[in-house]
Scaffold this motif. Structure first.
Motif, PDB file in Angstrom:
ATOM      1  N   ASN A 147       1.053  -0.994  -0.201  1.00 66.23           N
ATOM      2  CA  ASN A 147       0.596   0.507   0.249  1.00 66.23           C
ATOM      3  C   ASN A 147       0.795   1.390  -0.355  1.00 66.23           C
ATOM      4  N   GLU A 148       1.930   1.131   0.977  1.00 68.19           N
ATOM      5  CA  GLU A 148       3.167   2.180   0.840  1.00 68.19           C
ATOM      6  C   GLU A 148       3.367   2.468  -0.815  1.00 68.19           C
ATOM      7  N   GLN A 151       0.755   4.084  -3.260  1.00 62.65           N
ATOM      8  CA  GLN A 151       0.683   5.467  -2.640  1.00 62.65           C
ATOM      9  C   GLN A 151       1.869   6.524  -3.402  1.00 62.65           C
ATOM     10  N   LYS A 152       2.973   5.802  -2.987  1.00 66.27           N
ATOM     11  CA  LYS A 152       3.911   6.479  -3.642  1.00 66.27           C
ATOM     12  C   LYS A 152       4.532   6.754  -4.686  1.00 66.27           C
ATOM     13  N   ARG A 155       1.903   9.439  -6.003  1.00 58.12           N
ATOM     14  CA  ARG A 155       2.466  10.724  -6.055  1.00 58.12           C
ATOM     15  C   ARG A 155       3.298  11.397  -6.692  1.00 58.12           C
ATOM     16  N   ILE A 227      -8.369   1.016  -5.468  1.00 57.73           N
ATOM     17  CA  ILE A 227      -7.755   2.574  -5.179  1.00 57.73           C
ATOM     18  C   ILE A 227      -8.175   3.692  -5.845  1.00 57.73           C
TER      19      ILE A 227
END
Length: 234
Positions: A147-148, A151-152, A155, A227
């Motif tokens: 998940n991290e 998201q990275k 972005r 997501i």
């Protein structure tokens, strides 16, 4: 005093009668003038041509002579092959396919058909071994690392569409995709408030790297994942 003229010689005595008679005569003359018709002089004679009838003479009739078509060529004679009595001719023997009661019927054993297991989709939340994002191989919690890293990735590759900024469009695009059994990304679906925001979300997801596929009971399976990507003007 006595009148000088004789009363019998008075012409005005019958003037009314004379007027009526004269008027009638004038009307008759006018009617006769209107009814008078004149005709042109016509010579009464027969203008038809004098044609002598020659009934006694016979008119010859010409008949069209039709030439008969040429006869068809004679058919080629059939060549008959004469076989001598001494020469043996092989006969074709057709064997019957029916089985007699004396023949034994061999029973065929049942053929075992291997069942092909269908690959099922296992949700990310319940799968035993989650897909491994590149760089999360040594992480203790691979689910949280996945998940991290997602998201990275969003972005890092995020770009707000200029046309959406000019029109003041913002909102959330829900993206759903599937991590296939070979680790590639497929079956991408999305829904958002504007097609420009949807196109940008699709571009971001298509740039995801190839991963280690998720496993359920020791075999690779497809793992659907969803997501949201939020577009917000500052």
């Amino acid at each position: 005093m006595e009148p000088k003229k004789n009363p019998k010689a008075d012409l005005r005595k019958n003037s009314g009668l004379y007027f009526v008679v004269g008027l009638a005569i004038v009307m008759l003359l006018v009617y006769a003038a209107f009814e008078w018709k004149t005709y042109d002089e016509v010579n009464e004679y027969d203008i038809s041509l004098n044609v002598e009838d020659q009934l006694d003479e016979e008119v010859p009739m010409t008949e069209q002579i039709k030439t008969p078509p040429p006869p068809p060529p004679p058919a080629a004679p059939e060549v008959i092959e004469v076989v001598e009595d001494e020469e043996e001719v092989e006969e074709t023997v057709i064997e019957s396919t029916e089985t007699s009661q004396e023949e034994e019927v061999i029973e065929i054993e049942d053929i075992e058909v291997e069942e092909v297991e269908e690959i099922e989709d296992v949700p990310f939340a319940v799968i035993e071994d989650v897909p491994v994002y590149p760089g999360c191989e040594g992480a203790k919690d691979k689910r949280a690392c996945f998940n991290e890293m997602i998201q990275k990735h969003i972005r890092k590759n995020f770009r707000y569409p200029e046309i959406a900024q000019e029109m003041g469009i913002q909102g959330r695009v829900n993206v759903m995709f599937t991590i296939m059994t070979d680790g590639s990304i497929g079956n991408i679906r999305y829904r958002g408030p504007d097609k420009n925001l949807e196109a940008e979300a699709l571009r971001i997801i298509e740039k995801l790297p190839k991963m280690t596929p998720g496993r359920q009971r020791g075999r690779a399976v497809r793992v659907p994942f969803s997501i949201p990507i939020t577009f917000r003007l500052q």
